[in-house]
Design an enzyme around this catalytic site. Structure first.
Site, short mmCIF file in Angstrom:
data_model
loop_
_atom_site.label_atom_id
_atom_site.label_comp_id
_atom_site.label_asym_id
_atom_site.label_seq_id
_atom_site.Cartn_x
_atom_site.Cartn_y
_atom_site.Cartn_z
CG ASN A 10 -1.72 1.24 1.41
OD1 ASN A 10 -1.76 2.08 0.50
ND2 ASN A 10 -2.38 1.38 2.55
CE LYS A 12 -0.08 3.14 4.85
NZ LYS A 12 0.06 3.24 6.30
CG HIS A 97 -5.69 1.90 5.41
ND1 HIS A 97 -5.24 2.79 6.36
CD2 HIS A 97 -4.68 1.02 5.20
CE1 HIS A 97 -4.00 2.46 6.69
NE2 HIS A 97 -3.63 1.40 6.01
CD GLU A 99 -2.74 5.41 6.99
OE1 GLU A 99 -2.70 5.42 5.74
OE2 GLU A 99 -1.85 4.91 7.69
CD GLU A 167 -3.09 -2.33 7.43
OE1 GLU A 167 -2.06 -2.62 6.84
OE2 GLU A 167 -3.70 -1.27 7.25
N GLY A 173 3.20 2.25 10.83
CA GLY A 173 4.23 3.29 10.67
C GLY A 173 4.99 3.61 11.94
CB SER A 213 5.72 -1.93 11.99
OG SER A 213 5.37 -0.57 12.28
P1 13P Z 1 3.40 0.34 7.64
O1 13P Z 1 3.89 -0.94 7.00
O2 13P Z 1 4.14 1.55 7.14
O3 13P Z 1 3.33 0.24 9.11
O4 13P Z 1 1.89 0.57 7.13
C1 13P Z 1 0.97 -0.47 7.24
C2 13P Z 1 -0.27 -0.09 6.51
O5 13P Z 1 -1.01 0.78 6.94
C3 13P Z 1 -0.54 -0.78 5.24
O6 13P Z 1 -1.83 -0.54 4.81
#
Ligand code: 13P
Length: 252
Positions: A10, A12, A97, A99, A167, A173, A213
Protein backbone atom coordinates in the site's frame (compact mmCIF):
# COMPACT_ATOMS: atom_id res chain seq x y z
CA UNK A 1 -6.55 -26.23 3.25
CA UNK A 2 -4.55 -24.05 0.92
CA UNK A 3 -4.36 -20.29 1.28
CA UNK A 4 -1.70 -18.91 -0.99
CA UNK A 5 0.11 -16.04 0.69
CA UNK A 6 -0.54 -12.53 -0.61
CA UNK A 7 2.18 -9.89 -0.38
CA UNK A 8 0.50 -6.53 -0.85
CA UNK A 9 2.01 -3.06 -0.96
CA UNK A 10 0.00 0.00 0.00
CA UNK A 11 1.91 3.00 -1.28
CA UNK A 12 -0.51 5.42 0.44
CA UNK A 13 -0.05 9.06 -0.68
CA UNK A 14 3.49 8.56 -1.98
CA UNK A 15 5.33 8.58 -5.31
CA UNK A 16 5.20 10.72 -8.42
CA UNK A 17 5.46 9.34 -11.96
CA UNK A 18 9.22 8.99 -11.98
CA UNK A 19 9.85 7.26 -8.66
CA UNK A 20 6.61 5.25 -8.90
CA UNK A 21 7.63 3.89 -12.29
CA UNK A 22 11.12 3.02 -11.06
CA UNK A 23 9.72 1.29 -7.96
CA UNK A 24 7.15 -0.75 -9.88
CA UNK A 25 9.66 -1.73 -12.56
CA UNK A 26 12.22 -2.84 -9.98
CA UNK A 27 9.62 -4.95 -8.16
CA UNK A 28 8.25 -6.43 -11.40
CA UNK A 29 11.76 -7.40 -12.55
CA UNK A 30 12.46 -9.24 -9.29
CA UNK A 31 9.08 -10.94 -9.21
CA UNK A 32 9.61 -12.18 -12.76
CA UNK A 33 13.14 -13.38 -11.97
CA UNK A 34 12.20 -15.29 -8.80
CA UNK A 35 9.63 -18.04 -8.74
CA UNK A 36 7.92 -16.92 -5.56
CA UNK A 37 5.18 -19.19 -4.29
CA UNK A 38 2.82 -16.32 -3.43
CA UNK A 39 0.57 -13.69 -4.98
CA UNK A 40 1.50 -10.02 -5.25
CA UNK A 41 -0.54 -6.86 -5.18
CA UNK A 42 0.54 -3.24 -5.50
CA UNK A 43 -1.76 -0.35 -4.58
CA UNK A 44 -0.38 2.99 -5.79
CA UNK A 45 -2.24 6.28 -5.47
CA UNK A 46 -5.08 6.81 -7.98
CA UNK A 47 -2.95 9.19 -10.04
CA UNK A 48 -0.43 6.46 -10.91
CA UNK A 49 -2.73 3.51 -11.54
CA UNK A 50 -2.62 3.75 -15.35
CA UNK A 51 1.13 4.20 -15.43
CA UNK A 52 1.88 1.41 -12.96
CA UNK A 53 -0.43 -0.98 -14.82
CA UNK A 54 1.93 -0.67 -17.79
CA UNK A 55 4.99 -1.29 -15.60
CA UNK A 56 3.43 -4.49 -14.22
CA UNK A 57 2.52 -5.93 -17.61
CA UNK A 58 3.47 -9.60 -17.85
CA UNK A 59 4.53 -9.77 -14.21
CA UNK A 60 1.53 -11.45 -12.51
CA UNK A 61 1.48 -8.63 -9.94
CA UNK A 62 -2.09 -7.46 -9.42
CA UNK A 63 -2.96 -3.77 -9.33
CA UNK A 64 -5.24 -2.26 -6.71
CA UNK A 65 -6.59 1.09 -5.60
CA UNK A 66 -6.56 2.40 -2.01
CA UNK A 67 -10.26 3.25 -1.92
CA UNK A 68 -13.38 3.24 -4.10
CA UNK A 69 -16.78 4.94 -4.11
CA UNK A 70 -19.95 2.83 -3.87
CA UNK A 71 -21.76 4.47 -6.78
CA UNK A 72 -21.32 3.44 -10.39
CA UNK A 73 -21.09 7.04 -11.58
CA UNK A 74 -22.66 10.44 -10.97
CA UNK A 75 -22.42 13.57 -8.88
CA UNK A 76 -19.64 12.62 -6.44
CA UNK A 77 -16.93 15.22 -6.95
CA UNK A 78 -13.46 13.86 -6.38
CA UNK A 79 -14.52 10.23 -6.05
CA UNK A 80 -13.60 7.21 -8.16
CA UNK A 81 -16.10 4.48 -9.07
CA UNK A 82 -15.47 0.73 -9.19
CA UNK A 83 -15.95 0.71 -12.98
CA UNK A 84 -13.34 3.41 -13.38
CA UNK A 85 -10.93 1.15 -11.55
CA UNK A 86 -11.65 -1.97 -13.60
CA UNK A 87 -11.39 0.23 -16.70
CA UNK A 88 -7.82 1.04 -15.64
CA UNK A 89 -6.97 -2.60 -15.13
CA UNK A 90 -7.35 -2.80 -11.36
CA UNK A 91 -8.18 -6.18 -9.90
CA UNK A 92 -8.42 -5.06 -6.27
CA UNK A 93 -9.48 -2.17 -4.07
CA UNK A 94 -8.36 -1.61 -0.48
CA UNK A 95 -11.41 -0.59 1.53
CA UNK A 96 -11.79 0.71 5.07
CA UNK A 97 -8.13 1.40 5.80
CA UNK A 98 -7.85 2.96 9.27
CA UNK A 99 -6.45 6.12 7.68
CA UNK A 100 -9.76 6.47 5.81
CA UNK A 101 -11.87 5.40 8.79
CA UNK A 102 -10.12 8.04 10.91
CA UNK A 103 -9.36 10.87 8.43
CA UNK A 104 -12.60 10.54 6.44
CA UNK A 105 -14.91 9.22 9.15
CA UNK A 106 -15.70 6.03 7.23
CA UNK A 107 -18.08 3.74 9.12
CA UNK A 108 -18.43 -0.03 8.95
CA UNK A 109 -21.66 0.53 7.06
CA UNK A 110 -19.96 2.65 4.38
CA UNK A 111 -17.08 0.19 4.09
CA UNK A 112 -19.57 -2.62 3.56
CA UNK A 113 -21.45 -0.62 0.91
CA UNK A 114 -18.20 0.07 -0.94
CA UNK A 115 -17.25 -3.61 -0.81
CA UNK A 116 -20.57 -4.68 -2.31
CA UNK A 117 -20.19 -2.16 -5.14
CA UNK A 118 -16.61 -3.25 -5.77
CA UNK A 119 -17.59 -6.92 -5.90
CA UNK A 120 -20.47 -6.16 -8.27
CA UNK A 121 -18.00 -4.48 -10.62
CA UNK A 122 -15.71 -7.52 -10.50
CA UNK A 123 -13.11 -6.09 -8.13
CA UNK A 124 -11.63 -8.06 -5.28
CA UNK A 125 -11.46 -6.20 -2.00
CA UNK A 126 -8.95 -5.95 0.82
CA UNK A 127 -11.13 -4.98 3.77
CA UNK A 128 -9.12 -3.47 6.60
CA UNK A 129 -9.87 -3.70 10.29
CA UNK A 130 -7.91 -3.14 13.49
CA UNK A 131 -8.03 -1.61 16.94
CA UNK A 132 -6.64 1.68 18.24
CA UNK A 133 -4.06 1.85 21.01
CA UNK A 134 -6.75 2.90 23.47
CA UNK A 135 -8.92 -0.09 22.53
CA UNK A 136 -5.95 -2.45 22.85
CA UNK A 137 -5.11 -1.08 26.29
CA UNK A 138 -8.73 -1.49 27.36
CA UNK A 139 -8.57 -5.18 26.34
CA UNK A 140 -11.12 -4.64 23.57
CA UNK A 141 -9.06 -5.77 20.57
CA UNK A 142 -11.00 -8.92 19.78
CA UNK A 143 -14.38 -7.33 20.43
CA UNK A 144 -13.52 -4.41 18.09
CA UNK A 145 -12.27 -6.72 15.34
CA UNK A 146 -15.33 -8.95 15.62
CA UNK A 147 -17.67 -6.01 15.28
CA UNK A 148 -15.68 -4.60 12.33
CA UNK A 149 -15.93 -7.98 10.59
CA UNK A 150 -19.65 -8.14 11.34
CA UNK A 151 -20.28 -4.60 10.06
CA UNK A 152 -17.74 -4.16 7.23
CA UNK A 153 -17.73 -7.51 5.46
CA UNK A 154 -20.68 -7.95 3.12
CA UNK A 155 -22.74 -11.13 3.05
CA UNK A 156 -21.69 -11.69 -0.58
CA UNK A 157 -18.03 -11.98 0.43
CA UNK A 158 -16.26 -15.08 -0.83
CA UNK A 159 -12.74 -16.36 -0.34
CA UNK A 160 -12.07 -15.28 -3.92
CA UNK A 161 -13.41 -11.73 -3.88
CA UNK A 162 -12.41 -10.74 -0.35
CA UNK A 163 -9.20 -10.54 1.64
CA UNK A 164 -9.17 -9.26 5.22
CA UNK A 165 -6.29 -7.13 6.50
CA UNK A 166 -5.81 -6.90 10.25
CA UNK A 167 -3.87 -3.73 10.95
CA UNK A 168 -3.60 -2.60 14.59
CA UNK A 169 -3.64 1.20 14.23
CA UNK A 170 -0.87 1.66 16.80
CA UNK A 171 1.43 -0.61 14.78
CA UNK A 172 1.08 1.34 11.52
CA UNK A 173 4.23 3.29 10.67
CA UNK A 174 5.50 3.10 14.25
CA UNK A 175 7.95 0.21 14.13
CA UNK A 176 5.89 -1.46 16.87
CA UNK A 177 4.21 -4.82 16.29
CA UNK A 178 2.11 -7.05 18.51
CA UNK A 179 3.78 -10.25 19.69
CA UNK A 180 3.38 -13.26 17.42
CA UNK A 181 1.09 -14.84 20.00
CA UNK A 182 -1.12 -11.72 19.98
CA UNK A 183 -1.26 -11.64 16.16
CA UNK A 184 -2.20 -15.31 15.97
CA UNK A 185 -4.85 -14.89 18.66
CA UNK A 186 -6.49 -11.98 16.83
CA UNK A 187 -6.29 -13.66 13.42
CA UNK A 188 -7.88 -16.83 14.82
CA UNK A 189 -10.66 -14.72 16.35
CA UNK A 190 -11.17 -12.94 13.02
CA UNK A 191 -11.47 -16.29 11.24
CA UNK A 192 -14.02 -17.37 13.83
CA UNK A 193 -16.02 -14.16 13.24
CA UNK A 194 -15.84 -14.80 9.48
CA UNK A 195 -17.09 -18.36 10.02
CA UNK A 196 -20.05 -17.05 12.00
CA UNK A 197 -20.92 -14.62 9.22
CA UNK A 198 -20.02 -16.53 6.06
CA UNK A 199 -19.76 -20.17 7.10
CA UNK A 200 -16.75 -22.27 7.98
CA UNK A 201 -15.91 -23.30 4.41
CA UNK A 202 -15.57 -19.68 3.25
CA UNK A 203 -13.76 -18.59 6.43
CA UNK A 204 -11.21 -21.39 6.13
CA UNK A 205 -10.31 -20.33 2.61
CA UNK A 206 -10.36 -16.55 3.11
CA UNK A 207 -6.97 -14.86 3.38
CA UNK A 208 -6.29 -12.74 6.45
CA UNK A 209 -3.28 -10.44 6.05
CA UNK A 210 -1.37 -8.80 8.85
CA UNK A 211 -0.34 -5.15 8.44
CA UNK A 212 1.57 -2.74 10.66
CA UNK A 213 5.36 -2.27 10.54
CA UNK A 214 6.01 -5.42 8.49
CA UNK A 215 9.70 -5.36 7.52
CA UNK A 216 12.14 -7.89 6.02
CA UNK A 217 13.37 -8.80 9.52
CA UNK A 218 9.99 -9.63 11.08
CA UNK A 219 7.99 -10.88 8.07
CA UNK A 220 9.10 -14.52 8.24
CA UNK A 221 8.00 -14.92 11.85
CA UNK A 222 4.69 -13.07 11.44
CA UNK A 223 3.77 -14.81 8.21
CA UNK A 224 4.59 -18.28 9.54
CA UNK A 225 1.69 -18.04 11.99
CA UNK A 226 -1.12 -20.47 11.11
CA UNK A 227 -3.80 -17.84 10.49
CA UNK A 228 -1.62 -15.19 8.83
CA UNK A 229 -1.94 -15.47 5.06
CA UNK A 230 0.14 -12.55 3.89
CA UNK A 231 0.98 -8.96 4.62
CA UNK A 232 -0.29 -5.49 3.80
CA UNK A 233 2.87 -3.42 3.74
CA UNK A 234 3.14 0.36 3.90
CA UNK A 235 6.59 1.89 4.40
CA UNK A 236 8.57 -1.18 3.34
CA UNK A 237 6.61 -1.39 0.07
CA UNK A 238 8.17 1.91 -1.01
CA UNK A 239 11.62 0.36 -1.20
CA UNK A 240 11.93 -2.34 -3.87
CA UNK A 241 14.65 -4.17 -1.92
CA UNK A 242 12.61 -4.29 1.29
CA UNK A 243 9.44 -5.41 -0.50
CA UNK A 244 11.29 -8.14 -2.39
CA UNK A 245 13.26 -9.24 0.67
CA UNK A 246 9.97 -9.70 2.52
CA UNK A 247 8.86 -11.99 -0.33
CA UNK A 248 12.22 -13.78 -0.30
CA UNK A 249 11.95 -14.41 3.45
CA UNK A 250 8.36 -15.60 3.25
CA UNK A 251 7.60 -17.17 -0.15
CA UNK A 252 10.63 -19.35 -0.85
P1 13P B 1 3.40 0.34 7.64
O1 13P B 1 3.89 -0.94 7.00
O2 13P B 1 4.14 1.55 7.14
O3 13P B 1 3.33 0.24 9.11
O4 13P B 1 1.89 0.57 7.13
C1 13P B 1 0.97 -0.47 7.24
C2 13P B 1 -0.27 -0.09 6.51
O5 13P B 1 -1.01 0.78 6.94
C3 13P B 1 -0.54 -0.78 5.24
O6 13P B 1 -1.83 -0.54 4.81
Amino acid sequence: MIRKKLIAGNWKMNCLSKDGTALAQAIATEVKANKFNCDFLICPPFTLLGLIKKCLRGSKIALGSQDVHFAEKGAHTGDISPLMLTDLGCGYAIIGHSERRVDHFESNELVCKKAVAAHNAGLNTVICIGESEKEREAGETIKVCQSQIEGSVPNDATAKNTVIAYEPIWAIGTGKTPTSADVQEVHAAIRKALAKKLGTAVANRMRILYGGSVKPNNAAELLSLPDVDGALIGGASLKADDFINIAKNVCK
